[in-house]
Enzyme design. Structure first.
Site: not given
Ligand code: ADP
Ligand code: ADP
Ligand code: MG
Length: 647
Positions: A116, A200, A235, A297
């Site tokens: 990430k 973040e 999540h 994907r």
């Protein structure tokens, strides 16, 4: 075009890929583990190869075994589905090195987007707005803490190698940061073998908006509009839709543009998804939507995009892998109506969403779309339902894999109609004895906030109590269930002795007894029912007879056990204090010591199974008389892990 394809996956996605392959005249090859020997996807394939034992590491994740199966069957191409090896760059290379066609993203794109932090840096260079935060190499506690302080709380700590909603911690205040950091790192190290994190800004009123992109080997990248996957639990996506509610044309143009730029920056080929997080506190605004990550994907929720565009994404994947150009120009990709998908999980929302495993003795889904995706996709005139499933009645939900058993997808002219039709479809689901989230899905879809399009990722968490509160069986439902038992009772005269008859030695005859109230039990709770004149079973039976004295009645997606005697289920509501493993798993925490006082609802043991953590809580106030498990232990189902005694 290749003439045969091996799907290195299982369940519904294997069935999904086979459907398109069959339609295109491509031979289908399944690979499977011992646990899946009788599974639907194995029987549907033209050929199937056993990989090995149930654990994924010894079967679906074993690259050499998959490649050997391809060689043995003469497969020309490999489709990895999602999960498992789908985002494994080494596998992508190994497939191509073996001379096979890889129906997935290029290895270099997978690598570029795999972590990430690196992905975000790349996106900054490409001019794509990214979630504000810290993503550098200095991983010292002091530096991370200072960066979090500078960003301002709440912040989100994320494992750089994370996925599937794991390895994330929200931190609301500075003094909670270091604890959250170390627990996040532990989880990251054990789940992903990499304890590096990024930080973040935690976006408030967050909505998950993602864009389906598609590239070919000739440098073209198009988008197929956005999806909204904000309805999540911990999540993880639960309900997805396309398009996103409240998305206006300029905002769509900005976000799809950024997505295409992101895909081009990694020379993307095939189907991919760019995930964004939006601050929706004042609706969707182009300057408040940031890149989160790319999934290289096909995505679980790809069917909603297929429904609104009429495109079969698996067919496009085959064509791109074979070197063909993207079949449609950007301007020719439509956006028709509204599509919505609900993920049907084998889990029990009333019981902490614990996965529910076992045999599907009764498994009925709402009416299915016809075979073949042409029909399901292109024939998807408004008001059609599509079911993607990998299981069937008599099949097994095993503890080894993801508990998602089906996807219910609808397509309608408007969002209101789509939500209503999907709610209706979820309400028709009948599954027993495995538990599902069907009733919970229906309640989410009918919730006024959802209907109004006012949903952010915190919706389920905020409304959970209301969404999982216990449901009562309707009077009508109760009466029809009792009717079914009566019919069985009358017809069963020759195989049951008359004096054990439910309605007494004389048997039940309305003429003899003008009005009769009968005491029955619904899920173990006593209810009185006024019997109707004649036992009648109208239309399709909505029940399953457990035995002549009990039936399961399905209503609004929930099963209700109606019985003429106290049922075992009643006993389980009064706990004996033993905390048993609901399924095989690994102990990841044992926060209570022997002899310690515990309060009702307090976590005593935490078990990890089926990729989720499950807290076993004290059933009442008392002391932990026994703790029989330690962190790291592998325990079998039903093992008594702890014993709580009332004081
Ligand atoms: P998505 O956004 O497509 O849901 P996720 O990262 O949640 O992406 O994972 C994709 C899906 O892959 C999961 O929902 C799950 O069904 C499947 N999956 C992931 N890992 C595994 C695994 N180890 N075994 C089985 N299925 C898996
Ligand atoms: P994963 O790889 O596990 O899918 P993501 O980075 O895609 O991880 O995040 C998963 C989910 O976590 C998102 O769909 C969203 O609900 C939530 N999330 C991620 N980043 C943020 C953020 N900065 N602020 C608020 N929520 C976030
Ligand atoms: Mg994600």
């Amino acid at each position: 075009m290749f003439k045969s394809v091996l799907v290195a996956n299982r369940g519904e996605i294997a069935c999904r890929v086979f459907r398109t392959a069959r339609r295109m005249g491509i031979r289908t090859i399944a690979v499977y583990s011992e646990a899946d020997a009788d599974a639907l996807f194995v029987r549907e394939a033209d050929e199937a190869v056993l990989l090995g034992p149930a654990p994924a590491r010894e079967s679906y994740l074993d690259q050499d075994k998959v490649l050997a199966a391809a060689k043995a069957t003469g497969a020309e191409a490999i489709h990895p589905g999602y999960g498992f090896l789908s985002e494994n760059a080494d596998f992508a290379e190994a497939v191509q090195a073996a001379g096979l066609v890889w129906i997935g993203a290029p290895a270099a794109s997978i690598r570029a987007m795999g972590l990430k932090d690196a992905a975000k840096k790349l996106m900054v260079e490409a001019g794509v707005p990214v979630t504000p935060g810290y993503m550098d190499d200095d991983q010292s506690e002091a530096r991370l803490k200072a960066e979090a302080d500078a960003i301002g709380y709440p912040v989100l700590i994320k494992a750089v190698a994370g996925g599937g909603g794991k390895g994330m911690r929200r931190v609301d205040a500075a003094d909670a940061f270091l604890d959250a950091l170390s627990s996040c790192r532990r989880e990251a190290a054990s789940s992903f073998g990499d304890d590096r994190v990024l930080i973040e800004k935690y976006i408030l009123s967050p909505r998950h908006i993602e864009v389906q992109v598609f590239g070919d080997r000739h440098g073209t990248v198009v988008h197929l509009n956005e999806r909204d996957c904000s309805l999540q639990r911990r999540h993880q996506k639960v309900i997805e839709e396309a398009p996103a509610p409240g998305m206006d044309a300029p905002t769509r143009a900005a976000i799809t543009d950024a997505a295409v730029r992101a895909a081009k920056a990694v020379n993307y080929v095939g189907a991919g998804t760019i995930e964004f997080i939006a601050d929706a506190s004042e609706g969707l605004r182009a300057d408040r939507i940031w890149f989160m990550e790319m999934n290289t994907r096909l995505q679980v929720e790809h069917p909603v995009t297929e429904m609104i565009t009429g495109v079969d994404l698996v067919e496009w994947q085959f064509r791109a892998a074979a070197g063909e150009p993207v079949p449609l120009a950007q301007a020719d990709i439509p956006l028709n109506g509204w599509a919505m998908e609900a993920r049907l999980y084998a889990e029990d929302p009333a019981n902490g969403f614990l996965p529910s495993i076992g045999r599907l003795d009764h498994f009925i889904l709402p009416r299915r779309a016809g075979e073949g995706d042409r029909e399901a996709v292109e024939g998807a005139a408004a008001h059609s339902i599509r079911i993607d499933t990998g299981v069937e009645q008599g099949g097994e939900v095993s503890q080894f894999y993801d508990p998602m058993i089906a996807k219910l997808i609808v397509h309608a002219a408007t969002r209101e109609e789509a939500a209503a039709e999907l709610a209706d479809a979820c309400g028709q689901v009948e599954v027993w004895p495995v538990r599902t989230n069907a009733g919970f899905l229906k309640r989410c879809l009918e919730h006024p906030r959802f209907v109004a399009g006012d949903v952010d990722t915190g919706f389920i968490g905020a409304e959970e109590e209301e969404l999982i509160s216990s449901q009562a069986l309707s009077e009508d439902g109760l009466r029809s269930a009792v009717d079914i038992i009566r019919l069985a009772d009358e017809m069963g005269a020759d195989w049951r002795s008359p004096w054990t008859s439910f309605f007494g030695p004389m048997g039940f005859r309305m003429n003899d007894v003008p009005s009769l109230h009968q005491r029955v039990y619904v899920d173990g709770q006593p209810r009185s029912v006024r019997l109707s004149e004649e036992a009648s079973s109208q239309g399709r039976p909505r029940y399953l007879e457990l035995d002549p004295r009990a039936a399961v009645h399905f209503e609004r997606g929930y099963p209700f056990v109606v019985s003429t005697r106290m049922d075992l289920k009643a006993a389980s509501s009064t706990s004996d204090g033993a905390l048993r493993a609901p399924m095989p798993g690994k102990i990841v925490a044992a926060p209570v010591k022997t002899g310690e006082a515990v309060a009702r609802g307090q976590p005593v043991i935490v078990l990890e199974a089926m990729k989720m953590e499950h807290a076993l809580t004290a059933p009442f106030d008392g002391v932990a008389a026994e703790i029989n498990a330690a962190v790291g232990d592998q325990v079998p189902a039903d093992a008594v892990l702890a014993l709580v005694k009332a004081e």
